[in-house]
Design a protein around this motif. Structure first.
Motif, short mmCIF file in Angstrom:
data_model
loop_
_atom_site.label_atom_id
_atom_site.label_comp_id
_atom_site.label_asym_id
_atom_site.label_seq_id
_atom_site.Cartn_x
_atom_site.Cartn_y
_atom_site.Cartn_z
N PHE A 86 -17.86 -5.95 52.31
CA PHE A 86 -19.09 -5.30 52.73
C PHE A 86 -18.82 -3.89 53.23
O PHE A 86 -17.76 -3.56 53.73
CB PHE A 86 -19.79 -6.10 53.83
N GLU A 87 -19.86 -3.05 53.11
CA GLU A 87 -19.84 -1.69 53.65
C GLU A 87 -20.77 -1.63 54.84
O GLU A 87 -21.92 -2.08 54.77
CB GLU A 87 -20.27 -0.67 52.58
N VAL A 88 -20.29 -1.09 55.93
CA VAL A 88 -21.07 -1.02 57.16
C VAL A 88 -21.24 0.45 57.55
O VAL A 88 -20.25 1.19 57.63
CB VAL A 88 -20.38 -1.79 58.30
N SER A 89 -22.52 0.85 57.79
CA SER A 89 -22.78 2.22 58.22
C SER A 89 -22.55 2.35 59.71
O SER A 89 -22.21 1.39 60.40
CB SER A 89 -24.22 2.60 57.87
N SER A 90 -22.78 3.57 60.24
CA SER A 90 -22.51 3.83 61.66
C SER A 90 -23.61 3.31 62.57
O SER A 90 -23.44 3.24 63.78
CB SER A 90 -22.35 5.34 61.89
N GLN A 96 -27.69 -7.83 50.95
CA GLN A 96 -28.65 -8.21 49.93
C GLN A 96 -28.93 -9.72 49.99
O GLN A 96 -28.18 -10.50 50.57
CB GLN A 96 -28.10 -7.85 48.53
N THR A 97 -30.06 -10.09 49.36
CA THR A 97 -30.39 -11.51 49.26
C THR A 97 -29.33 -12.25 48.46
O THR A 97 -28.81 -11.73 47.46
CB THR A 97 -31.77 -11.68 48.60
N PHE A 98 -28.99 -13.44 48.91
CA PHE A 98 -27.99 -14.31 48.28
C PHE A 98 -26.57 -13.79 48.47
O PHE A 98 -25.65 -14.25 47.78
CB PHE A 98 -28.27 -14.52 46.80
N ASP A 99 -26.37 -12.82 49.40
CA ASP A 99 -25.01 -12.45 49.80
C ASP A 99 -24.46 -13.52 50.74
O ASP A 99 -25.22 -14.34 51.29
CB ASP A 99 -25.01 -11.10 50.52
N PRO A 100 -23.15 -13.55 50.97
CA PRO A 100 -22.59 -14.53 51.93
C PRO A 100 -23.22 -14.46 53.31
O PRO A 100 -23.41 -15.47 53.97
CB PRO A 100 -21.11 -14.17 51.96
N VAL A 101 -23.55 -13.22 53.76
CA VAL A 101 -24.16 -13.08 55.08
C VAL A 101 -25.54 -13.76 55.09
O VAL A 101 -25.95 -14.37 56.09
CB VAL A 101 -24.28 -11.59 55.46
N TYR A 102 -26.25 -13.66 53.98
CA TYR A 102 -27.58 -14.27 53.86
C TYR A 102 -27.47 -15.80 53.98
O TYR A 102 -28.21 -16.44 54.73
CB TYR A 102 -28.20 -13.87 52.52
N PHE A 103 -26.53 -16.39 53.25
CA PHE A 103 -26.35 -17.84 53.31
C PHE A 103 -25.82 -18.29 54.68
O PHE A 103 -26.16 -19.37 55.17
CB PHE A 103 -25.41 -18.31 52.20
N ALA A 104 -24.98 -17.44 55.28
CA ALA A 104 -24.48 -17.77 56.62
C ALA A 104 -25.62 -17.82 57.62
O ALA A 104 -25.68 -18.69 58.49
CB ALA A 104 -23.44 -16.75 57.06
N ALA A 105 -26.57 -16.87 57.51
CA ALA A 105 -27.73 -16.86 58.41
C ALA A 105 -28.59 -18.11 58.21
O ALA A 105 -29.09 -18.69 59.17
CB ALA A 105 -28.56 -15.59 58.18
N ILE A 106 -28.76 -18.53 56.94
CA ILE A 106 -29.53 -19.76 56.67
C ILE A 106 -28.83 -20.96 57.30
O ILE A 106 -29.46 -21.83 57.93
CB ILE A 106 -29.71 -19.95 55.15
N ARG A 155 -32.87 -11.43 60.78
CA ARG A 155 -31.85 -11.03 59.81
C ARG A 155 -32.26 -11.45 58.39
O ARG A 155 -32.08 -10.69 57.43
CB ARG A 155 -30.52 -11.67 60.20
N LEU A 156 -32.83 -12.63 58.24
CA LEU A 156 -33.25 -13.09 56.92
C LEU A 156 -34.49 -12.35 56.43
O LEU A 156 -34.70 -12.19 55.23
CB LEU A 156 -33.54 -14.60 56.97
N THR A 157 -35.32 -11.90 57.37
CA THR A 157 -36.54 -11.20 56.98
C THR A 157 -36.27 -9.78 56.53
O THR A 157 -36.77 -9.32 55.49
CB THR A 157 -37.54 -11.20 58.15
#
Length: 661
Positions: A86-90, A96-106, A155-157
């Protein structure tokens, strides 16, 4: 506790990430969220077992913990590999939807909802008193669930993670954790005491002081450098000199060392129990306990508070009469016939020569194996693991039985030592109570003896008056009416006075035995023939299959039989049937006379011994000395008497007398 530790750790990570926003640490926090979700899920999993099995039960669901841990490890490793892409800004992190972070939040949101549901089920199962203890714990847990649910929903919204949200969630999670921790500490929800050995403290006291000193010095230095301040030369050496002075004072001052030693001795322990605390707790509970029941209640309260078991049984009695179960768990459903332990019971014999009985010992002696084999059904019906004596010296007034610990632990030497200390203290209290009861009984009998002296004096006066009547009869003896009245009155009065005088002399232990050899069959037949003329509605049968002779006093034995039969007649006048059976015991060579009736029986409260105590009666207008008098006469005849109830109704008296010859 695992969930609380992970909760506070995650809060710190949120706070640090909000203050120091870096892409690499964002990935660490995301992984920590997943790990925390697994730990939070395990807590809810444990709540499920508590709800299903009740409090105090060992969680069977934790057998699946290794499987859940393995799945969690694989999931976390995969998540770490994905997060590194992943790329993180400052200022934020977008995904994006269906990224690992998205599924982790679910996943985290689903776990949070599951935990909230389990908490609600847990709350419903609590009793009113337990809800008062757990209310802050539940409030804190729901605050954590609500905070996490809000963050994951956002986060999911919006598919975004903001630093400001991390600051807020850190505060909310910390607040929820503090509330939960307060409930655990204040109400002792863990039901655990943590003991640290004195040896550990003494071994590390000096290194700990030095570590604390250097930690404080380093903390001050770090804070000053964080704010761009330089530690001056004076401050640096001031810290060093003060530290040296502290070490010197500690080494040279005996008073300070004594105070530290006292603090360590009173706050840190080497054993599982602090026996002084438990001993003082029992002493406090025993204050005002004037009966055996009060002593038992005090012992049970202390055992319930100090031992990790809900299955506590207490037997009371003595080595001559046996032991009755007087205290047991509320849900106890064991067999009633097992509630009494005979004096020659194998368990009693074992406890008499051993400090305790522990069925869970690894190296079992032959004596222990024999008891386990003989008492297998008894131990299983009570679920007993440990039995300890309530004893002092050679006196054994009771027993303590314990079931398994609900923690899954094993009883050890600390438990044995604790039970020994509490058992000896309880035995002293029980013997003191029994001695007080015996003293009270002796005083009652002394008062009765004094009363009998007055009664005898009155009877003698009445006898004197009758003697005067006889003297006056000389002048009126020729009058037929006077003759009839005088003779009838004299005969009746003298007969009554003789009977009262005889009983009162019996109460004063003035019984003289006229030893004779008695043919039991003829004696009982004559005795019953005389009684049936007075008690016409009573049917008496005698069953003696052999020629039996006893050594005794016919007058005393007649009084004994008459008293028992008259009591039966007074309990049931109509259709009363009495059967007397006499046999000779092969082992003791004693003659056993059993008297059975079909009356209402004897009250359980008067059995087995209260029936023969003085002043104990249930008959209206009764004095309560008849059967006590019977027991005194039986003892004078060197015999014994016991009472009980028949299975089909009615009373049973059993006399044991010495056979003649």
């Amino acid at each position: 506790m695992q969930a609380l530790f992970a909760l506070f750790l995650l809060s710190l990570e949120y706070a640090f990430l909000a203050y120091q926003w870096t892409g690499s640490f964002v990935q660490v926090v995301l992984v920590s969220e997943v790990i925390f979700a697994f730990i939070w899920f395990l807590m809810a999993f444990h709540l499920r077992d508590v709800i299903a099995g009740g409090f105090g039960k060992i969680s069977t669901g934790f057998k699946t913990k290794p499987v859940i841990a393995a799945v969690a490890t694989v999931a976390v490793c995969g998540f770490i590999l994905c997060c590194s892409l992943f790329e993180v800004s400052s200022v934020e992190m977008s995904f994006q939807t269906f990224d690992p972070v998205y599924f982790a939040a679910i996943f985290i949101l689903a776990v949070t909802l599951y935990v909230a549901w389990r908490l609600e089920q847990f709350w419903r199962r609590l009793e009113a008193a337990q809800r008062w203890e757990y209310k802050f714990f539940i409030v804190g847990a729901y605050l954590v669930c609500g905070s996490i649910a809000w963050v994951m929903s956002y986060r999911l919204t919006y598919l975004t993670i903001l630093p400001d949200h991390l600051t807020l969630i850190a505060g909310l999670l910390s607040a929820g954790g503090v509330v939960m921790l307060y409930a655990i500490i204040h109400h002792r929800l863990l039901n655990r005491k943590i003991f640290v050995s004195r040896k550990v403290i003494y071994s590390f006291v000096v290194p700990s002081l030095l570590a604390g000193y250097f930690l404080g010095f380093g903390t001050v230095t770090l804070v000053m450098r964080t704010f761009g301040l330089e530690m001056s030369f004076v401050l640096k050496w001031l810290f060093l000199v003060l530290g040296g002075i502290g070490v010197t004072v500690f080494g040279l001052s005996g008073k300070i060392r004594s105070r530290i030693h006292f603090f360590i001795s009173t706050h840190f322990y080497i054993n599982k129990y602090e026996y002084r605390d438990e001993w003082l707790a029992l002493s406090e509970q025993l204050q005002g306990a004037l009966t055996e029941d009060g002593v038992v209640r005090a012992l049970r309260r202390v055992l319930s508070a100090s031992l990790y078991t809900t299955k506590i049984y207490i037997w009371l009695g003595d080595r001559s009469k046996g032991y009755s179960l007087v205290s047991y768990p509320e849900n106890f459903t064991g067999r009633k016939k097992d509630n009494f332990l005979q004096p020659d019971d194998p368990l009693i014999e074992y406890i008499s020569v051993h400090p305790y009985f522990h069925g869970g010992e690894k190296n079992k002696s032959n004596a222990l194996k024999n008891v386990l084999k003989e008492k297998e059904q008894f131990l299983s019906s009570f679920d007993l693991i440990l039995v300890a004596p309530v004893s002092i010296g050679s006196q054994l007034p009771g027993l303590i039985g314990l079931g398994p610990e609900y923690t899954g632990g094993r009883y050890g030497y600390d438990d044995f030592d604790l039970l020994t200390a509490l058992g000896s203290q309880t035995a002293s209290a029980l013997l003191a109570v029994r001695m007080a009861e015996q003293l009270a009984g002796a005083r009652e009998r002394q008062a009765w003896d004094r009363l009998s002296a007055f009664v005898l004096h009155d009877i003698k006066n009445a006898a004197t008056m009758l003697s005067l009547l006889q003297e006056n009869a000389v002048d009126h003896i020729h009058e037929p009416e006077f003759q009839r009245d005088m003779l009838e009155s004299v005969d009746d009065a003298l007969r009554r006075m003789a009977r009262v005088e005889e009983r009162l002399n019996t109460l004063k232990n003035e019984i003289v035995v006229d030893w004779q050899v008695i043919d039991l069959r003829h004696f009982l037949e004559d005795c019953c023939r005389r009684l049936q003329s007075k008690l016409a509605t009573m049917a008496i049968s005698i069953d003696i299959k052999e020629n039996l002779q006893v050594k005794g006093d016919p007058s005393l034995l007649t009084s004994i039989i008459e008293n028992i039969l008259i009591n039966a007649y007074q309990a049931r006048e109509n259709n009363l049937a009495v059967r007397m059976v006499a046999v000779q015991e092969s082992s003791t060579k004693k003659i056993v006379i059993t008297i059975l009736d079909n009356g209402p029986g004897i009250l359980e409260a008067l059995l087995p011994d209260a029936l023969f105590e003085p002043f104990k009666t249930t008959k209206k207008g009764g004095s309560g000395i008849g059967l006590w008098q019977v027991k005194k006469m039986v003892e004078k005849l060197e015999g014994t008497i016991t009472a009980g109830n028949r299975k089909n109704g009615g009373a049973r008296f059993r006399l044991k007398l010495n056979a003649a010859g």
